[in-house]
Design a protein around this motif. Sequence first.
Motif, PDB file in Angstrom:
ATOM      1  N   SER A   1       0.823  -1.210   0.000  1.00 46.08           N
ATOM      2  CA  SER A   1       0.000   0.000   0.000  1.00 46.08           C
ATOM      3  C   SER A   1       0.855   1.257   0.000  1.00 46.08           C
ATOM      4  N   ARG A   2       0.211   2.388  -0.253  1.00 49.13           N
ATOM      5  CA  ARG A   2       0.901   3.674  -0.219  1.00 49.13           C
ATOM      6  C   ARG A   2       1.443   3.958   1.182  1.00 49.13           C
ATOM      7  N   GLU A   3       0.661   3.605   2.227  1.00 50.54           N
ATOM      8  CA  GLU A   3       1.108   3.857   3.593  1.00 50.54           C
ATOM      9  C   GLU A   3       2.400   3.093   3.911  1.00 50.54           C
ATOM     10  N   THR A   4       2.450   1.840   3.472  1.00 53.03           N
ATOM     11  CA  THR A   4       3.640   1.040   3.756  1.00 53.03           C
ATOM     12  C   THR A   4       4.849   1.546   2.975  1.00 53.03           C
ATOM     13  N   GLU A   5       4.643   1.975   1.747  1.00 53.46           N
ATOM     14  CA  GLU A   5       5.750   2.542   0.980  1.00 53.46           C
ATOM     15  C   GLU A   5       6.302   3.789   1.671  1.00 53.46           C
ATOM     16  N   ARG A   6       5.415   4.584   2.265  1.00 54.63           N
ATOM     17  CA  ARG A   6       5.871   5.759   3.007  1.00 54.63           C
ATOM     18  C   ARG A   6       6.698   5.345   4.223  1.00 54.63           C
ATOM     19  N   MET A   7       6.290   4.269   4.886  1.00 47.85           N
ATOM     20  CA  MET A   7       7.058   3.783   6.028  1.00 47.85           C
ATOM     21  C   MET A   7       8.434   3.295   5.592  1.00 47.85           C
ATOM     22  N   ARG A   8       8.499   2.631   4.447  1.00 43.81           N
ATOM     23  CA  ARG A   8       9.799   2.179   3.951  1.00 43.81           C
ATOM     24  C   ARG A   8      10.702   3.380   3.640  1.00 43.81           C
ATOM     25  N   SER A   9      10.120   4.417   3.078  1.00 43.88           N
ATOM     26  CA  SER A   9      10.904   5.615   2.781  1.00 43.88           C
ATOM     27  C   SER A   9      11.415   6.262   4.059  1.00 43.88           C
TER      28      SER A   9
ATOM     29  N   ASN B   1      -0.010  17.184  19.846  1.00 45.40           N
ATOM     30  CA  ASN B   1      -1.329  16.975  20.446  1.00 45.40           C
ATOM     31  C   ASN B   1      -1.718  15.503  20.515  1.00 45.40           C
ATOM     32  N   GLN B   2      -2.607  15.213  21.440  1.00 46.06           N
ATOM     33  CA  GLN B   2      -3.208  13.888  21.516  1.00 46.06           C
ATOM     34  C   GLN B   2      -3.996  13.621  20.232  1.00 46.06           C
ATOM     35  N   GLY B   3      -3.873  12.397  19.713  1.00 44.69           N
ATOM     36  CA  GLY B   3      -4.603  12.041  18.504  1.00 44.69           C
ATOM     37  C   GLY B   3      -3.856  12.301  17.216  1.00 44.69           C
ATOM     38  N   ASP B   4      -2.584  12.691  17.313  1.00 44.62           N
ATOM     39  CA  ASP B   4      -1.808  12.946  16.099  1.00 44.62           C
ATOM     40  C   ASP B   4      -1.284  11.658  15.456  1.00 44.62           C
ATOM     41  N   GLY B   5      -1.506  10.505  16.102  1.00 44.98           N
ATOM     42  CA  GLY B   5      -1.180   9.226  15.488  1.00 44.98           C
ATOM     43  C   GLY B   5       0.212   8.704  15.727  1.00 44.98           C
TER      44      GLY B   5
ATOM     45  N   ALA C   1       3.461  15.101  12.932  1.00 46.06           N
ATOM     46  CA  ALA C   1       2.406  16.098  12.752  1.00 46.06           C
ATOM     47  C   ALA C   1       1.216  15.439  12.062  1.00 46.06           C
ATOM     48  N   ARG C   2       0.030  15.828  12.461  1.00 46.68           N
ATOM     49  CA  ARG C   2      -1.184  15.273  11.879  1.00 46.68           C
ATOM     50  C   ARG C   2      -1.663  16.134  10.720  1.00 46.68           C
ATOM     51  N   GLN C   3      -1.850  15.505   9.571  1.00 49.47           N
ATOM     52  CA  GLN C   3      -2.293  16.241   8.398  1.00 49.47           C
ATOM     53  C   GLN C   3      -3.645  16.918   8.651  1.00 49.47           C
TER      54      GLN C   3
ATOM     55  N   ALA D   1      10.883  14.889  10.775  1.00 49.39           N
ATOM     56  CA  ALA D   1       9.484  15.229  10.992  1.00 49.39           C
ATOM     57  C   ALA D   1       8.638  14.473   9.980  1.00 49.39           C
ATOM     58  N   VAL D   2       7.477  14.003  10.419  1.00 47.63           N
ATOM     59  CA  VAL D   2       6.598  13.209   9.573  1.00 47.63           C
ATOM     60  C   VAL D   2       5.219  13.808   9.550  1.00 47.63           C
ATOM     61  N   LEU D   3       4.657  13.978   8.356  1.00 47.76           N
ATOM     62  CA  LEU D   3       3.272  14.402   8.217  1.00 47.76           C
ATOM     63  C   LEU D   3       2.426  13.133   8.134  1.00 47.76           C
ATOM     64  N   ASN D   4       1.669  12.899   9.171  1.00 51.01           N
ATOM     65  CA  ASN D   4       0.966  11.631   9.346  1.00 51.01           C
ATOM     66  C   ASN D   4      -0.488  11.713   8.887  1.00 51.01           C
ATOM     67  N   ASP D   5      -0.910  10.670   8.168  1.00 50.22           N
ATOM     68  CA  ASP D   5      -2.330  10.601   7.811  1.00 50.22           C
ATOM     69  C   ASP D   5      -2.924   9.236   8.173  1.00 50.22           C
TER      70      ASP D   5
END
Length: 292
Positions: A98-106, A129-133, A260-262, A287-291
């Motif tokens: 998936s796209r999410e896993t490819e981002r983790m590999r990067s 903040n709480q809930g940023d993942g 950071a939460r998108q 820094a990671v922009l998380n979704d």
Amino acid sequence: MDNTLRSMKALAAGAGSMKPTIGRLLMDDGKLTAADVDRILLLQKQKPMRFGEAALLLGVVKDADVQHALARQFDYCFLRPGAGGLAPELATVYRPFSRETERMRSLRARLARTWFAGGRAELAASAVNQGDGVSLLVANLAVCFAQQGARTLLVDANLRRPRQHAIFNLRARHGLADALAGRAGTEAIVELDIVPSLSVLCAGTPPPNPQELLGRPAFDALRARLRPRYDVILYDTPPVSLTDDAFAVAGRAGAVLVVARQHRTSVSDMRALSAHLHAGGIEIAGAVLNDF
């Protein structure tokens, strides 16, 4: 000779190695019958193509079945959706392409080239903040490192709102809090058979004094015992808007991965966090922009 035996012998003859063939794995999984294998082998004689491609062309298997068999062939651990009882948001376990896993590999590759180069092993992860993942992101990142073969330890240092035990479906009685209080040792670490090379140290018993526990010399003593055993040690920490716990952990680990939460975390909050970290002498590893 019956059809099953003939088909399996044909698969074995074409294997060319000690690893099971894709066809053998698909048969073992109950995804192919002997008749299916005969049709696939016949098509391969007519049109040069891989076994999986022929099976997909005939419509006898799904793409997910072929991908799962390929992963097993190359010792790449992942599970079918619903298996294992882990959190479905663990994309690196359930959706490896998936796209999410490819981002983790990067992200793994960037951290391996920068922060973990030169013998470093520890890294904390936190957010504003709480809930940023943070918990899900660091769990996926830990799986990603383990899938590469790195001896990986994920430590749930969020002693206020721990999540790793739920994400990995663990029932560990003791954890980090118990180890820091002298009530447990490294036996509290759980090795995950389901994800080889990955171990988890849960938060453990909810303490009334998490910041004091994280500031104890016992934390340094525990870290000294853990570092020789693991190539990568990742710490899940609480958001900095709630507590300074993350600073206590990141200060020892040497750096923090800021999440950071998108569409949620503001630029001003990130700047304030960066200034706070620099003022405390804590390096920002990335820094990671998380979704998630």
